[in-house]
Design an enzyme around this catalytic site. Structure first.
Site, PDB file in Angstrom:
ATOM      1  N   HIS A  52       0.846  -1.213   0.000  1.00 50.36           N
ATOM      2  CA  HIS A  52       0.000   0.000   0.000  1.00 50.36           C
ATOM      3  C   HIS A  52       0.871   1.249   0.000  1.00 50.36           C
ATOM      4  O   HIS A  52       1.935   1.271   0.619  1.00 50.36           O
ATOM      5  CB  HIS A  52      -0.873   0.022   1.255  1.00 50.36           C
ATOM      6  CG  HIS A  52      -1.811  -1.123   1.362  1.00 50.36           C
ATOM      7  ND1 HIS A  52      -2.961  -1.202   0.616  1.00 50.36           N
ATOM      8  CD2 HIS A  52      -1.770  -2.250   2.111  1.00 50.36           C
ATOM      9  CE1 HIS A  52      -3.595  -2.326   0.922  1.00 50.36           C
ATOM     10  NE2 HIS A  52      -2.896  -2.984   1.818  1.00 50.36           N
ATOM     11  N   ARG A 314      -6.680 -10.841  10.525  1.00 48.75           N
ATOM     12  CA  ARG A 314      -5.829  -9.698  10.846  1.00 48.75           C
ATOM     13  C   ARG A 314      -5.677  -9.629  12.368  1.00 48.75           C
ATOM     14  O   ARG A 314      -6.678  -9.720  13.086  1.00 48.75           O
ATOM     15  CB  ARG A 314      -6.484  -8.403  10.361  1.00 48.75           C
ATOM     16  CG  ARG A 314      -6.873  -8.388   8.899  1.00 48.75           C
ATOM     17  CD  ARG A 314      -7.823  -7.222   8.675  1.00 48.75           C
ATOM     18  NE  ARG A 314      -8.261  -7.070   7.303  1.00 48.75           N
ATOM     19  CZ  ARG A 314      -9.356  -7.628   6.789  1.00 48.75           C
ATOM     20  NH1 ARG A 314     -10.113  -8.415   7.533  1.00 48.75           N
ATOM     21  NH2 ARG A 314      -9.698  -7.403   5.544  1.00 48.75           N
TER      22      ARG A 314
END
Ligand SMILES: Cc1cc2nc3c(=O)[nH]c(=O)nc-3n(C[C@H](O)[C@H](O)[C@H](O)COP(=O)(O)OP(=O)(O)OC[C@H]3O[C@@H](n4cnc5c(N)ncnc54)[C@H](O)[C@@H]3O)c2cc1C
Length: 489
Positions: A52, A314
């Site tokens: 990202h 996550r």
């Protein structure tokens, strides 16, 4: 009592392996332990592999700082370790005027975080870059610095380079206790022995809070947040070159369609809070949501070309930020926790930060013989006809295709089984070679890979597993089972 080390790292995901490789530059005896039989088995095996750009994390957070620094460092990692890093940028789409303020907000955030080249472009400009985008998209937040990796290739490269520089990996060894005496960490107890060390680095993903608790240093809590991803046939890999997603929500970047460096369209992930750290189920509802949401961006995509789907968890903390600190309670115990997205993107910067923490404890001395380079074995399928012929002449097993979808040869599978981080099960072979990652998902090659594993490891095929103990693939030979049944009558 087992061997002694300077540093024990708990967890062989991208965080633990990145730290191991960066600490290998120094004169330290390092052990990496993981409860699984291979590296890259936690969240690191179940994500988008996006590097990202850094427009999303809140300014001032560790995530913001380490994400942008990670993007800067990735090209050096890729060049030294010889893994694929594809930098095609990323997009966040607005479908209506109401969504434009959100794009402006993330444009400002990106600028504050130091994301290079970030800008808002019109839908038409976006379609010049990506012609298959929906005509309904009116504007896009464009960040050219975003990239993509195959995370298993990065983790294996880090681990192999760490091994080449003297780091030891002990896999299939669960840490069950952390030794602390007089307020200082002394090592770890594992299911494969006790190892004394002056430092312990806790990079245990969703279990980091449990490992911290073992040391009496639980200074944070992890709650798993499940994300489901859908993989499509490589034949459809030309629809999109970069990621395009929705405006990020409070807890996730929102997911969206992208294409992996190896060419598979990948959609998702979803985001669902789950109670169980092992809950990596895939529900029909998750799949429906991902297909509906991501289908909006490229409406002409043939969604009936799905080849597989999976979920990962996550390791979120309640602050939603990374928690990377030497323990305030136990000297020498370092927590590297809460490494949810952008954990892959930030991993080189996380490793750099942990080296900094170690230098606060004591001066570290660089090893003159540290070798930062690792060469990948170029797969048979990526070679020219001449090179393929030369390989077959040198070793006829290169002429024996085992995985027909991904063109993986017997020689490559044998190589994976005897590599620096040896593949011990079918999934480990898949991570190294792509055997079983193609359209038929191992329907053809699975039993053949298992037979090669049995032969090379010198075990009966009934002892071969999918991903370690408890996932044995075969109950026995049909003939023997029939006889047993007959005998029982
Ligand atoms: C669906 C999804 C999509 C994502 N997409 C992206 C993305 O595109 N880009 C990005 O930057 N990030 C992404 N992420 C986040 C990224 O995957 C993680 O940040 C990263 O993989 C974390 O790596 P890790 O090494 O810290 O943890 P893990 O990979 O989970 O490794 C932890 C390891 O610790 C081991 N362990 C645990 N307990 C013990 C014990 N007691 N003893 C021994 N070993 C133990 C585990 O077996 C595991 O191997 C995504 C995550 C998910 C779930």
């Amino acid at each position: 009592m087992g061997e002694e080390y300077d540093v024990v790292i708990v967890g062989a995901g991208i965080t633990g392996c990145g730290i191991a490789r960066e600490l290998a530059r120094y004169d330290l005896r390092i052990l990496v332990v993981d409860k699984e039989e291979d590296v890259c088995c936690g969240a690191s095996k179940a994500n988008n592999g996006m590097v990202h750009s850094g427009y999303e994390p809140k300014p001032g957070t560790l995530k913001a700082k380490l994400n942008v620094r990670g993007v800067e460092l990735y090209p050096r990692w890729a060049a030294e370790l010889d893994f694929k890093l594809v930098q095609t940028g990323s997009m966040v789409a607005a479908f209506s005027e109401e969504e434009l303020p959100a794009l402006e907000k993330f444009l400002e955030r990106g600028k504050v975080n130091g994301v290079p080249g970030i800008e808002i472009i019109s839908g038409d400009e976006a379609r010049k870059k990506e012609p298959n985008l929906s005509p309904e998209i009116i504007a896009v937040l464009w960040t050219p610095s975003a990239g993509y990796v195959e995370v298993q290739q990065v983790v294996l490269a880090l681990a192999e380079n760490a091994v080449a520089n003297g780091v030891r990996f002990l896999l299939g060894a669960e840490v069950t206790d952390v030794l602390v005496e007089g307020g200082r960490v002394q090592g770890v107890v594992t299911t494969r022995g006790t190892f004394r060390s002056r430092y312990v680095i806790n990079a245990a993903g969703v279990y980091a809070d449990k490992v911290a608790e073992m040391a009496g240093a639980r200074e944070f809590t992890i709650h798993p947040r499940r994300g489901t991803l859908i993989v499509f046939d490589k034949r459809e890999g030309k629809h999109l070159s970069c990621f395009i997603g929705a405006v990020p929500g409070e807890y996730t970047k929102g997911g969206g369609p992208m294409t992996t460096p190896d060419g598979n369209p990948l959609w998702g992930p979803s985001a669902i809070e789950v109670a169980d750290k092992e809950d990596t189920a895939v529900s029909a509802e998750d799949l429906r949501q991902v297909i509906e949401k991501d289908g909006r961006f490229i409406p002409n995509f043939p969604t009936d070309t799905v080849i597989t789907y999976f979920s990962g968890n996550r390791p979120a903390t309640y602050t939603e930020d990374f928690f990377i600190e030497p323990s305030a309670k136990v000297h020498g115990f370092v927590n590297v926790a809460g490494i949810q997205s952008p954990g892959v993107a930030s991993s080189p910067a996380i490793a750099e930060m942990v080296v900094g923490i170690m230098k606060e404890y004591e001066p570290l001395h660089e090893r003159p013989d540290f070798n930062p380079y690792r060469k990948r074995f170029v797969p048979f399928r990526e070679r020219s006809r001449e090179e393929q012929a030369a390989l077959i002449a040198a070793d006829p097993r290169f002429g024996h295709i085992i995985c027909r979808c991904e063109h993986v040869t017997e020689a490559e599978i044998v190589r994976a089984i005897h590599s620096a981080i040896p593949a011990r099960n079918v999934d480990a072979v898949k991570r190294r070679t792509r055997a079983g990652m193609g359209r038929c998902q191992g329907g053809f090659c699975g039993p053949r890979v298992a037979a090669i594993l049995a032969r090379e490891l010198g075990v009966p095929v009934t002892a071969v597993t999918k991903k370690g103990p408890g996932s044995e693939l075969f109950a026995g030979r049909i003939e023997d089972l029939r006889l047993e049944k007959g005998a029982a009558k």
